[in-house]
Design an enzyme around this catalytic site. Structure first.
Site, PDB file in Angstrom:
ATOM      1  N   ARG A   3       0.822  -1.206   0.000  1.00 57.19           N
ATOM      2  CA  ARG A   3       0.000   0.000   0.000  1.00 57.19           C
ATOM      3  C   ARG A   3       0.862   1.265   0.000  1.00 57.19           C
ATOM      4  O   ARG A   3       0.528   2.264  -0.629  1.00 57.19           O
ATOM      5  CB  ARG A   3      -0.912  -0.008   1.232  1.00 57.19           C
ATOM      6  N   HIS A  46       0.659   4.462  -2.554  1.00 57.84           N
ATOM      7  CA  HIS A  46       0.466   5.829  -2.073  1.00 57.84           C
ATOM      8  C   HIS A  46       1.628   6.732  -2.445  1.00 57.84           C
ATOM      9  O   HIS A  46       1.444   7.927  -2.669  1.00 57.84           O
ATOM     10  CB  HIS A  46       0.199   5.844  -0.566  1.00 57.84           C
ATOM     11  N   ASP A  47       2.826   6.184  -2.517  1.00 56.29           N
ATOM     12  CA  ASP A  47       3.955   6.991  -2.981  1.00 56.29           C
ATOM     13  C   ASP A  47       3.698   7.427  -4.421  1.00 56.29           C
ATOM     14  O   ASP A  47       3.809   8.605  -4.757  1.00 56.29           O
ATOM     15  CB  ASP A  47       5.258   6.196  -2.873  1.00 56.29           C
ATOM     16  N   VAL A  92       0.918  10.209  -5.426  1.00 55.81           N
ATOM     17  CA  VAL A  92       1.181  11.624  -5.177  1.00 55.81           C
ATOM     18  C   VAL A  92       2.588  12.000  -5.637  1.00 55.81           C
ATOM     19  O   VAL A  92       3.576  11.471  -5.119  1.00 55.81           O
ATOM     20  CB  VAL A  92       1.022  11.955  -3.673  1.00 55.81           C
ATOM     21  N   GLY A 126       4.289  11.111  -8.016  1.00 51.46           N
ATOM     22  CA  GLY A 126       5.073  10.033  -8.614  1.00 51.46           C
ATOM     23  C   GLY A 126       5.825   9.188  -7.605  1.00 51.46           C
ATOM     24  O   GLY A 126       5.837   9.479  -6.409  1.00 51.46           O
ATOM     25  N   SER A 178       8.441  10.254  -1.731  1.00 49.43           N
ATOM     26  CA  SER A 178       7.980  11.425  -0.963  1.00 49.43           C
ATOM     27  C   SER A 178       7.048  11.028   0.187  1.00 49.43           C
ATOM     28  O   SER A 178       6.936  11.750   1.170  1.00 49.43           O
ATOM     29  CB  SER A 178       7.298  12.442  -1.880  1.00 49.43           C
ATOM     30  N   ASN A 185      -3.592   9.674   4.191  1.00 46.92           N
ATOM     31  CA  ASN A 185      -2.575   8.627   4.280  1.00 46.92           C
ATOM     32  C   ASN A 185      -3.279   7.368   4.780  1.00 46.92           C
ATOM     33  O   ASN A 185      -2.696   6.297   4.790  1.00 46.92           O
ATOM     34  CB  ASN A 185      -1.390   9.034   5.168  1.00 46.92           C
ATOM     35  N   HIS A 197      -5.973  -5.683  -3.273  1.00 45.74           N
ATOM     36  CA  HIS A 197      -6.893  -5.869  -2.148  1.00 45.74           C
ATOM     37  C   HIS A 197      -7.232  -7.346  -1.934  1.00 45.74           C
ATOM     38  O   HIS A 197      -8.180  -7.663  -1.238  1.00 45.74           O
ATOM     39  CB  HIS A 197      -8.155  -5.016  -2.330  1.00 45.74           C
ATOM     40  N   THR A 198      -6.462  -8.217  -2.502  1.00 48.78           N
ATOM     41  CA  THR A 198      -6.502  -9.636  -2.134  1.00 48.78           C
ATOM     42  C   THR A 198      -5.763  -9.817  -0.802  1.00 48.78           C
ATOM     43  O   THR A 198      -5.838 -10.860  -0.164  1.00 48.78           O
ATOM     44  CB  THR A 198      -5.835 -10.509  -3.223  1.00 48.78           C
ATOM     45  N   ASP A 228     -10.049  -9.767   1.759  1.00 51.70           N
ATOM     46  CA  ASP A 228     -10.409 -11.050   1.142  1.00 51.70           C
ATOM     47  C   ASP A 228     -10.690 -12.070   2.240  1.00 51.70           C
ATOM     48  O   ASP A 228      -9.761 -12.632   2.815  1.00 51.70           O
ATOM     49  CB  ASP A 228      -9.249 -11.522   0.250  1.00 51.70           C
ATOM     50  N   ASP A 283      -3.654 -13.845  -4.693  1.00 55.02           N
ATOM     51  CA  ASP A 283      -4.268 -14.682  -5.727  1.00 55.02           C
ATOM     52  C   ASP A 283      -5.383 -13.887  -6.405  1.00 55.02           C
ATOM     53  O   ASP A 283      -5.487 -12.674  -6.197  1.00 55.02           O
ATOM     54  CB  ASP A 283      -4.813 -15.987  -5.099  1.00 55.02           C
TER      55      ASP A 283
HETATM   56  C1  HEM Z   1      -8.451   1.548  -6.787  1.00 58.87           C
HETATM   57  C2  HEM Z   1      -8.411   2.486  -5.878  1.00 58.87           C
HETATM   58  C3  HEM Z   1      -8.068   2.190  -4.449  1.00 58.87           C
HETATM   59  C4  HEM Z   1      -8.815   2.543  -3.377  1.00 58.87           C
HETATM   60  C5  HEM Z   1     -10.123   3.309  -3.393  1.00 58.87           C
HETATM   61  C6  HEM Z   1      -8.140   2.029  -2.211  1.00 58.87           C
HETATM   62  C7  HEM Z   1      -8.586   2.212  -0.918  1.00 58.87           C
HETATM   63  C8  HEM Z   1      -8.082   1.570   0.191  1.00 58.87           C
HETATM   64  C9  HEM Z   1      -8.611   1.698   1.518  1.00 58.87           C
HETATM   65  C10 HEM Z   1      -9.766   2.598   1.940  1.00 58.87           C
HETATM   66  C11 HEM Z   1      -7.890   0.874   2.310  1.00 58.87           C
HETATM   67  C12 HEM Z   1      -8.098   0.623   3.798  1.00 58.87           C
HETATM   68  C13 HEM Z   1      -7.308   1.585   4.635  1.00 58.87           C
HETATM   69  C14 HEM Z   1      -7.517   1.360   6.103  1.00 58.87           C
HETATM   70  O1  HEM Z   1      -8.650   1.348   6.552  1.00 58.87           O
HETATM   71  O2  HEM Z   1      -6.524   1.200   6.810  1.00 58.87           O
HETATM   72  C15 HEM Z   1      -6.894   0.231   1.482  1.00 58.87           C
HETATM   73  C16 HEM Z   1      -5.982  -0.684   1.913  1.00 58.87           C
HETATM   74  C17 HEM Z   1      -5.047  -1.285   1.100  1.00 58.87           C
HETATM   75  N1  HEM Z   1      -4.775  -0.956  -0.211  1.00 58.87           N
HETATM   76 FE1  HEM Z   1      -5.933   0.152  -1.417  1.00 58.87          FE
HETATM   77  N2  HEM Z   1      -7.004   1.381  -2.586  1.00 58.87           N
HETATM   78  C18 HEM Z   1      -6.902   1.470  -3.947  1.00 58.87           C
HETATM   79  C19 HEM Z   1      -5.867   1.002  -4.724  1.00 58.87           C
HETATM   80  C20 HEM Z   1      -4.810   0.267  -4.228  1.00 58.87           C
HETATM   81  C21 HEM Z   1      -3.644  -0.078  -4.992  1.00 58.87           C
HETATM   82  C22 HEM Z   1      -3.359   0.362  -6.421  1.00 58.87           C
HETATM   83  C23 HEM Z   1      -2.863  -0.836  -4.183  1.00 58.87           C
HETATM   84  C24 HEM Z   1      -1.524  -1.459  -4.460  1.00 58.87           C
HETATM   85  C25 HEM Z   1      -1.113  -1.810  -5.655  1.00 58.87           C
HETATM   86  C26 HEM Z   1      -3.551  -0.962  -2.926  1.00 58.87           C
HETATM   87  C27 HEM Z   1      -3.131  -1.712  -1.862  1.00 58.87           C
HETATM   88  C28 HEM Z   1      -3.752  -1.750  -0.637  1.00 58.87           C
HETATM   89  C29 HEM Z   1      -3.358  -2.661   0.424  1.00 58.87           C
HETATM   90  C30 HEM Z   1      -2.311  -3.744   0.341  1.00 58.87           C
HETATM   91  C31 HEM Z   1      -4.177  -2.348   1.524  1.00 58.87           C
HETATM   92  C32 HEM Z   1      -4.145  -2.990   2.905  1.00 58.87           C
HETATM   93  C33 HEM Z   1      -3.190  -2.240   3.787  1.00 58.87           C
HETATM   94  C34 HEM Z   1      -2.975  -2.905   5.138  1.00 58.87           C
HETATM   95  O3  HEM Z   1      -3.589  -3.910   5.457  1.00 58.87           O
HETATM   96  O4  HEM Z   1      -2.133  -2.376   5.886  1.00 58.87           O
HETATM   97  N3  HEM Z   1      -4.724  -0.263  -2.978  1.00 58.87           N
HETATM   98  N4  HEM Z   1      -7.032   0.680   0.185  1.00 58.87           N
HETATM   99  C1  LIG Z   2      -1.339   9.691   9.162  1.00 64.88           C
HETATM  100  O1  LIG Z   2      -1.829  10.990   9.393  1.00 64.88           O
HETATM  101  C2  LIG Z   2      -2.297  11.213  10.689  1.00 64.88           C
HETATM  102  C3  LIG Z   2      -2.799  12.643  10.772  1.00 64.88           C
HETATM  103  O2  LIG Z   2      -3.694  12.889   9.733  1.00 64.88           O
HETATM  104  C4  LIG Z   2      -1.143  10.980  11.690  1.00 64.88           C
HETATM  105  O3  LIG Z   2      -1.648  11.129  13.015  1.00 64.88           O
HETATM  106  C5  LIG Z   2      -0.591   9.570  11.513  1.00 64.88           C
HETATM  107  O4  LIG Z   2       0.541   9.400  12.352  1.00 64.88           O
HETATM  108  C6  LIG Z   2      -0.187   9.336  10.077  1.00 64.88           C
HETATM  109  N1  LIG Z   2       0.212   7.951   9.903  1.00 64.88           N
HETATM  110  C7  LIG Z   2       1.439   7.589   9.580  1.00 64.88           C
HETATM  111  C8  LIG Z   2       1.663   6.124   9.446  1.00 64.88           C
HETATM  112  O5  LIG Z   2       2.322   8.383   9.392  1.00 64.88           O
END
Ligand code: HEM
Ligand SMILES: *[C@@H]1O[C@H](CO)[C@@H](O)[C@H](O)[C@H]1NC(C)=O
Ligand SMILES: *[C@@H]1O[C@H](CO)[C@@H](O)[C@H](O)[C@H]1NC(C)=O
Ligand SMILES: *[C@@H]1O[C@H](CO)[C@@H](O)[C@H](O)[C@H]1NC(C)=O
Length: 331
Positions: A64, A68-69, A72, A74, A78, A96, A198-199, A250, A258
């Protein structure tokens, strides 16, 4: 000419591959560090494997963080910058979205492992370390293994303000997702392939609470959600939910990279609106169906889309970036 059929096949294979893959950005290339730090990929992999043995969160956290890098400014590291009193950095924007601290720690560990080798010290960018680490976590989760392009410099700015509107939200629908990814030069198919990440990993309840509960009568509200699944989510996310509570994306194979994500979408078991919409919207459903039916195809398209995402906004000109001594602080 007993060999010629094989040669023809090989050429066909190559040409279809180069047809799919857009030209590499500027100076990114495989084995970029061959001269200065030939073992860099092994060094990173060893550090990531060690970190993974401590916690599974290494995998989704790193994956993730990479996305996210790149979302924003590129793929320029950052996201790794820590805020100071003068500058609120990207990672401290509310979007974030609580990226797991273990994702950041993964990069710190890999950077330390690389810098511990004298000739590699301060020769490998944080942005590239994150790309290598991401490739390694995908493979550790049982996903495809692939070669990465390297040569990114670390960016010179990181502001929370730059995050606005660049990171897709769990509530996003197809047009908004396409617009965000389109701005990065990525197609709808890339976006669907990347969503397959999101698998793995987890979401906090508040990202989908509105889908599972009508606060007036406490019944499931999102008609595109499988009602059995909605009931399970209601149990896991009660109204007085602990904000730290997370649910696996998942529910079937949460530790495995998968194509189950796509199969889940066919059953109405996408966790976020942005997940389920890929199946509900008939413009993207055929792609979801093809990935659900064919794990090789979905893996191949994931690798292609990750490679394309890894080219977004990269800095290779020394005027635009450098190699950070500490990934969380500008030099
Ligand atoms: C298509 C648009 C996307 C949306 C709307 C989205 C949104 C989100 C949201 C809301 C979460 C949960 C955050 C939380 O509650 O902590 C999440 C988690 C995650 N996202 Fe996405 N995401 C997107 C694309 C991606 C992409 C492109 C990747 C990587 C290639 C990715 C990888 C992940 C992973 C691995 C998690 C789980 C993080 C964890 O368990 O620590 N996502 N995403
Ligand atoms: C994400 O941002 C919040 C403030 O919006 C901050 O409190 C938190 O520490 C940040 N998380 C990480 C992993 O840097
Ligand atoms: C929630 O339930 C109330 C009461 O049954 C109903 O009036 C309302 O339309 C429902 N809202 C949604 C979004 O389904
Ligand atoms: C809802 O999920 C259950 C459990 O996975 C599955 O058996 C059922 O077929 C799903 N319902 C629909 C309409 O897809």
């Amino acid at each position: 000419m007993a060999n010629s059929p094989r040669i023809v096949l090989l050429l066909l294979g190559l040409s279809s591959f180069s047809f799919l893959l857009p030209r590499a950005a500027a100076q990114l290339r495989r084995n970029y560090y061959a001269d200065v730090c030939p073992d860099v990929e092994q060094l990173v992999r060893a550090a990531i494997t060690a970190k993974f043995k401590e916690t599974f969160v290494t995998i989704p956290g790193t994956l993730r963080l990479f996305a996210h890098d790149c979302f924003v400014e590129g793929c320029d590291g950052s996201i790794l910058i820590t805020s100071t009193s003068e500058n609120k950095a990207e990672r401290d924007h509310p979007d974030n979205l609580s990226i797991a601290g273990d994702g950041f720690d993964t990069v710190v560990r890999a950077k330390a492992a690389v810098d511990a080798v004298a000739r590699c010290n301060n020769k490998v960018s944080c942005a590239d370390i994150l790309v290598m680490a991401t490739r390694d976590v995908v493979q550790l989760a049982g996903g495809p293994s692939y070669e990465v392009e390297l040569g990114r410099l670390d960016g010179l700015s990181s502001t929370a303000a730059s995050v606005d509107g660049k990171v897709p939200k769990g509530s996003s629908k197809l047009d908004e997702l396409n617009s965000i990814f389109g701005n990065l030069g990525l197609s709808q198919e890339d976006m669907i392939a990347l969503s397959g990440a999101h698998t793995l990993g987890f979401s906090h309840c508040d990202n989908f609470a509105n889908r599972i509960r009508n606060f007036s009568n406490n019944t499931p509200v999102d008609p595109t959600m499988n009602q059995t699944y909605a009931a399970q989510l209601q149990t896991m996310c009660p109204t007085n939910v602990d904000p730290a509570m997370v649910v696996a994306f998942d529910p079937v194979t949460q530790m495995q990279f998968d194509n189950q994500y796509y199969i889940n979408l066919q059953k109405g078991m996408g966790l976020l609106t942005s997940d389920q919409i890929l199946y509900t919207d008939i413009r993207s459903r055929p792609t979801v169906d093809s990935y659900a039916a064919n794990p090789q195809l979905s893996a191949q398209r994931f690798v292609l889309a990750m490679t394309r995402m890894g080219r977004v906004g990269v800095k290779t000109n020394p005027a635009q970036g450098n190699i950070r001594l500490d990934c969380s602080v500008f030099n």
